[in-house]
Write a protein that holds these residues in place. Sequence first.
Motif, PDB file in Angstrom:
ATOM      1  N   PHE A  79     -14.048  -0.733  -3.007  1.00 57.49           N
ATOM      2  CA  PHE A  79     -13.727  -0.864  -1.588  1.00 57.49           C
ATOM      3  C   PHE A  79     -14.446  -2.056  -0.961  1.00 57.49           C
ATOM      4  N   PHE A 100      -7.328  -2.255  -1.966  1.00 57.94           N
ATOM      5  CA  PHE A 100      -6.581  -2.851  -0.865  1.00 57.94           C
ATOM      6  C   PHE A 100      -6.933  -2.206   0.468  1.00 57.94           C
ATOM      7  N   GLY A 101      -7.362  -0.944   0.428  1.00 59.30           N
ATOM      8  CA  GLY A 101      -7.930  -0.369   1.639  1.00 59.30           C
ATOM      9  C   GLY A 101      -9.177  -1.119   2.059  1.00 59.30           C
ATOM     10  N   GLY A 102      -9.987  -1.521   1.081  1.00 57.43           N
ATOM     11  CA  GLY A 102     -11.164  -2.320   1.368  1.00 57.43           C
ATOM     12  C   GLY A 102     -10.818  -3.697   1.908  1.00 57.43           C
ATOM     13  N   PHE A 159      -8.209  -4.532   3.695  1.00 50.87           N
ATOM     14  CA  PHE A 159      -7.814  -4.353   5.094  1.00 50.87           C
ATOM     15  C   PHE A 159      -9.033  -4.073   5.971  1.00 50.87           C
ATOM     16  N   ALA A 160      -9.898  -3.155   5.517  1.00 47.60           N
ATOM     17  CA  ALA A 160     -11.046  -2.758   6.331  1.00 47.60           C
ATOM     18  C   ALA A 160     -12.025  -3.904   6.520  1.00 47.60           C
ATOM     19  N   GLY A 164     -12.807  -5.397  -2.642  1.00 48.34           N
ATOM     20  CA  GLY A 164     -12.014  -5.633  -1.438  1.00 48.34           C
ATOM     21  C   GLY A 164     -12.592  -6.744  -0.588  1.00 48.34           C
ATOM     22  N   LEU A 202      -5.377   1.253  -4.652  1.00 47.02           N
ATOM     23  CA  LEU A 202      -5.281   1.635  -3.246  1.00 47.02           C
ATOM     24  C   LEU A 202      -6.645   1.542  -2.573  1.00 47.02           C
ATOM     25  N   VAL A 203      -7.696   1.957  -3.280  1.00 46.08           N
ATOM     26  CA  VAL A 203      -9.058   1.822  -2.748  1.00 46.08           C
ATOM     27  C   VAL A 203      -9.379   0.347  -2.492  1.00 46.08           C
ATOM     28  N   SER A 228       0.820  -1.218   0.000  1.00 40.32           N
ATOM     29  CA  SER A 228       0.000   0.000   0.000  1.00 40.32           C
ATOM     30  C   SER A 228       0.850   1.263   0.000  1.00 40.32           C
ATOM     31  N   GLN A 269       1.672   2.686  -3.589  1.00 38.95           N
ATOM     32  CA  GLN A 269       0.686   2.836  -4.652  1.00 38.95           C
ATOM     33  C   GLN A 269       0.626   4.245  -5.244  1.00 38.95           C
TER      34      GLN A 269
END
Length: 413
Positions: free
Chosen positions: A223, A352-354, A356-357, A227, A349-350, A60, A63
């Motif tokens: 996300f 992989f943020g999803g 993780f979240a 994700g 990035l959106v 991350s 990115q």
Amino acid sequence: MSLLARREAIVVFLAFAVAYFLSALLRAITATLAPTLAQEFTLQASDLGLLAGGYFLGFSATQLPLGQWLDRHGPRAVLLGFLGVAVAGCLVFSVATGFSGLLAGRVLCGAGVSACLMAPLTGFRRWLDPTAQLRANSWMLMTGSFGMVASTLPVQWLLPVAGWRPLFWALAVLLVLAMGLLAASVPRWPVARLAGSVGSGVPAGYGVVWRHPYFVRLAPLGFFVYGGMVAVQTLWAGPWMQRVAGYTPLEAATGLFWINLSMLGTFWAWGLASPWLLRRFGGADPIMAAGLPLSLLVLAGILLAGEQAGGGAWALYCVSCTFVSLSQPAVALAFPQELAGRALSAFNLVIFGGVFAVQWGIGLAVDAGMALGLETVPAFQAAMAGHLACCAAAYAWFLWRGQRHNVVQTAIP
């Protein structure tokens, strides 16, 4: 830059596919190695979680600069530089004598392979026509699924024969060979032409990407749905099979193997069917609008089935989510060629943020449900119901924004 001839395009695709296969194998291999590493280094569950997260931390962190470098220097130069970092990461991991060495190696591996999908997608935006871009994206994801399959039972079979350290020496060698193939096959980027284009009015930075109506429309799908699919495939399908469906560890591992194999076959089929589907529906957006409700229905069925929902149900869920994979090439096509790298990296990035979240959020929800007195099965069902609500809201946003704005559509000329 002109479109590549068919033969050259195939060679370029295969060079990128080798690198992406290795990146997916590296991403998932720690799940197979976890028992071995825990025993050798006396690692706790939190250590293993941090070790797995170290990959995504390195991934991350690169990115946003990655997108600008791809637009400026091109896929060939950027990916070769990044893979050199991945080679170093494999070597650091292989000689680690403690947890800190393992973690450093995983962070370097994550950073080093973080361009393995974005680089080819950026190149495909210039080198392939829209139909070929969507097909190449599906088949690139297929090679990633193949890498995840290779990280399960094949790695488990090799461990008693070779040991985990030589496996990482071999991965370092394979990455070097992949670099040689990329250097020999992938075209150079027209730096001078790109510089002139930027000077002609293409904005610097990411502001134009974040504010773009089409990016705003697709971001919640990326996300929560994209994700969430990765979060289930790489984490939560396993605990559900063991703690809800009552699988043994071996049965759960076999279930995960078949989930990954089904994803491989699905992305292969997407590559074959996407030209006909695009002609039939007129673009990626109508296909996603028509297909994504299936994933919501499957997830709702899993919640209702509870203990009866096992590996087959989760394989069907992951497969039904693959409609959202069309969003990546659609994002690239919505922007000028000079912004494709930044648009793709921002969307990645959106995603992989999803990942993780959703991974963390489902865990928190399960723990919260059990703290409130729920049994294990209802706690998992409640957590997944929350994820279903988020996915449904993201889908509703996608439809509403499509009606409210005259956004760029992915259409076949």
